[in-house]
Enzyme design. Structure first.
Site, mmCIF file in Angstrom:
data_model
loop_
_atom_site.group_PDB
_atom_site.id
_atom_site.type_symbol
_atom_site.label_atom_id
_atom_site.label_comp_id
_atom_site.label_asym_id
_atom_site.label_seq_id
_atom_site.Cartn_x
_atom_site.Cartn_y
_atom_site.Cartn_z
ATOM 1 N N MET A 93 0.813 -1.208 0.000
ATOM 2 C CA MET A 93 0.000 0.000 0.000
ATOM 3 C C MET A 93 0.855 1.271 0.000
ATOM 4 O O MET A 93 0.708 2.137 0.874
ATOM 5 C CB MET A 93 -0.984 -0.028 1.179
ATOM 6 C CG MET A 93 -1.870 -1.267 1.209
ATOM 7 S SD MET A 93 -2.671 -1.668 -0.354
ATOM 8 C CE MET A 93 -4.258 -0.917 -0.085
ATOM 9 N N HIS A 112 -5.129 -5.891 -8.113
ATOM 10 C CA HIS A 112 -6.063 -4.864 -7.635
ATOM 11 C C HIS A 112 -7.444 -5.494 -7.500
ATOM 12 O O HIS A 112 -7.882 -6.215 -8.401
ATOM 13 C CB HIS A 112 -6.102 -3.693 -8.616
ATOM 14 C CG HIS A 112 -7.015 -2.599 -8.170
ATOM 15 N ND1 HIS A 112 -6.704 -1.759 -7.119
ATOM 16 C CD2 HIS A 112 -8.241 -2.227 -8.595
ATOM 17 C CE1 HIS A 112 -7.702 -0.915 -6.928
ATOM 18 N NE2 HIS A 112 -8.645 -1.174 -7.816
ATOM 19 N N GLU A 177 -8.837 -13.593 -6.540
ATOM 20 C CA GLU A 177 -7.465 -13.058 -6.551
ATOM 21 C C GLU A 177 -6.460 -14.195 -6.385
ATOM 22 O O GLU A 177 -5.433 -14.255 -7.062
ATOM 23 C CB GLU A 177 -7.266 -12.044 -5.413
ATOM 24 C CG GLU A 177 -8.060 -10.764 -5.570
ATOM 25 C CD GLU A 177 -7.725 -9.737 -4.495
ATOM 26 O OE1 GLU A 177 -6.542 -9.566 -4.168
ATOM 27 O OE2 GLU A 177 -8.665 -9.105 -3.959
HETATM 28 C C1 GAR Z 1 -5.869 -7.551 -1.770
HETATM 29 O O1 GAR Z 1 -7.274 -7.580 -1.875
HETATM 30 C C2 GAR Z 1 -5.265 -6.756 -2.905
HETATM 31 O O2 GAR Z 1 -5.962 -6.914 -4.115
HETATM 32 C C3 GAR Z 1 -5.387 -5.349 -2.387
HETATM 33 O O3 GAR Z 1 -5.036 -5.445 -1.045
HETATM 34 C C4 GAR Z 1 -5.423 -6.743 -0.556
HETATM 35 C C5 GAR Z 1 -4.253 -7.376 0.135
HETATM 36 O O4 GAR Z 1 -4.644 -8.561 0.775
HETATM 37 N N1 GAR Z 1 -4.552 -4.439 -3.105
HETATM 38 C C6 GAR Z 1 -4.878 -3.176 -3.380
HETATM 39 O O5 GAR Z 1 -5.903 -2.664 -2.995
HETATM 40 C C7 GAR Z 1 -3.872 -2.419 -4.214
HETATM 41 N N2 GAR Z 1 -4.481 -1.278 -4.840
HETATM 42 P P1 GAR Z 1 -3.576 -9.653 1.142
HETATM 43 O O6 GAR Z 1 -2.502 -8.955 1.966
HETATM 44 O O7 GAR Z 1 -4.329 -10.645 1.957
HETATM 45 O O8 GAR Z 1 -3.028 -10.235 -0.132
#
Ligand code: GAR
Length: 215
Positions: A93, A112, A177
């Site tokens: 992030m 994303h 995802e």
């Molecule tokens: C995920 O949903 C990813 O797509 C999002 O953060 C989350 C991380 O989860 N990413 C964004 O929003 C980037 N713009 P995780 O740490 O469990 O993989």
């Protein structure tokens, strides 16, 4: 087969990182997760990575007095020290400057939680519900200078159901995802994609039919 040395960059719990690590345990997977790097020392994903025996690193962005490029120079130095060839952002992030983006053109991918170019930025599931879309999903793309932009490698779609809350919708998207990110990394690490402007092709029409991950 030489497996591409890949770093996964995280800021939080790291479930996508976990999906990439699990996929890369297969001996014929074209990428090796050689490093997990976090900008937050307390990221839960660091513990998960260590449990898998993967090297971890922390570059704490708060130590750079808001100088984003100095932070990125340090990240880049760590990646180079580990001889990293590909970078997968997985819930990392930080808004990137052109410095890191240009250093890793076509070698840095991101996931994303929306069907880009819709719903860039944060709170994607809340906004999808507000807008009343019937299909939502996730996108893996090469990273470009614009946030949540860049050539799209794979998208996975899920339905939006009448009773959905941001949480239930988000959980459905997260499942997708975890399916599409390992697949996208395999395509890139295996040298099976061509980037032409905004379009990414993998040259195999039959194979592409599987790229829309449908529930
Ligand atoms: C995920 O949903 C990813 O797509 C999002 O953060 C989350 C991380 O989860 N990413 C964004 O929003 C980037 N713009 P995780 O740490 O469990 O993989």
């Amino acid at each position: 087969m030489s497996r591409k040395k890949t770093a996964v960059l995280i800021s939080g719990r790291g479930t996508n990182m976990g999906a990439l690590i699990s996929a890369a345990l297969a001996p014929d997977y074209p990428a090796e997760i050689a490093l997990v790097l976090s900008n937050r020392p307390d990221a839960k994903g660091l513990e998960r990575a260590a449990e898998f025996g993967i090297q971890t690193a922390v570059v704490d962005h708060t130590g750079f007095s808001g100088d984003r490029e100095a932070f990125e120079r340090e990240v880049d130095a760590v990646l180079k020290a580990h001889k990293i060839e590909l970078v997968a952002l997985a819930g990392f992030m930080r808004i990137l400057t052109p410095y890191l983006v240009n250093a890793w053109t076509n070698r840095m991918i991101n996931i994303h939680p929306a069907l880009l170019p819709s719903f860039k930025g944060l709170a994607t599931h809340e906004r999808a519900l507000e807008e009343g879309v019937k299909l939502h999903g996730a996108t893996v793309h090469f990273v470009s200078a614009e946030m949540d932009d860049g050539p799209i490698i794979i998208q996975g779609a899920v339905p939006v159901l009448d009773q959905d809350t941001p949480e239930t919708l988000g959980a459905r998207v997260l499942d997708v995802e975890h399916k599409i990110y390992p697949k996208a990394l395999a395509l890139v690490a295996g040298g099976r994609v061509r980037v032409s402007g905004a379009r990414v092709t993998s040259g195999d029409a039959a194979e592409n039919t599987g790229d829309l991950v449908w529930p």
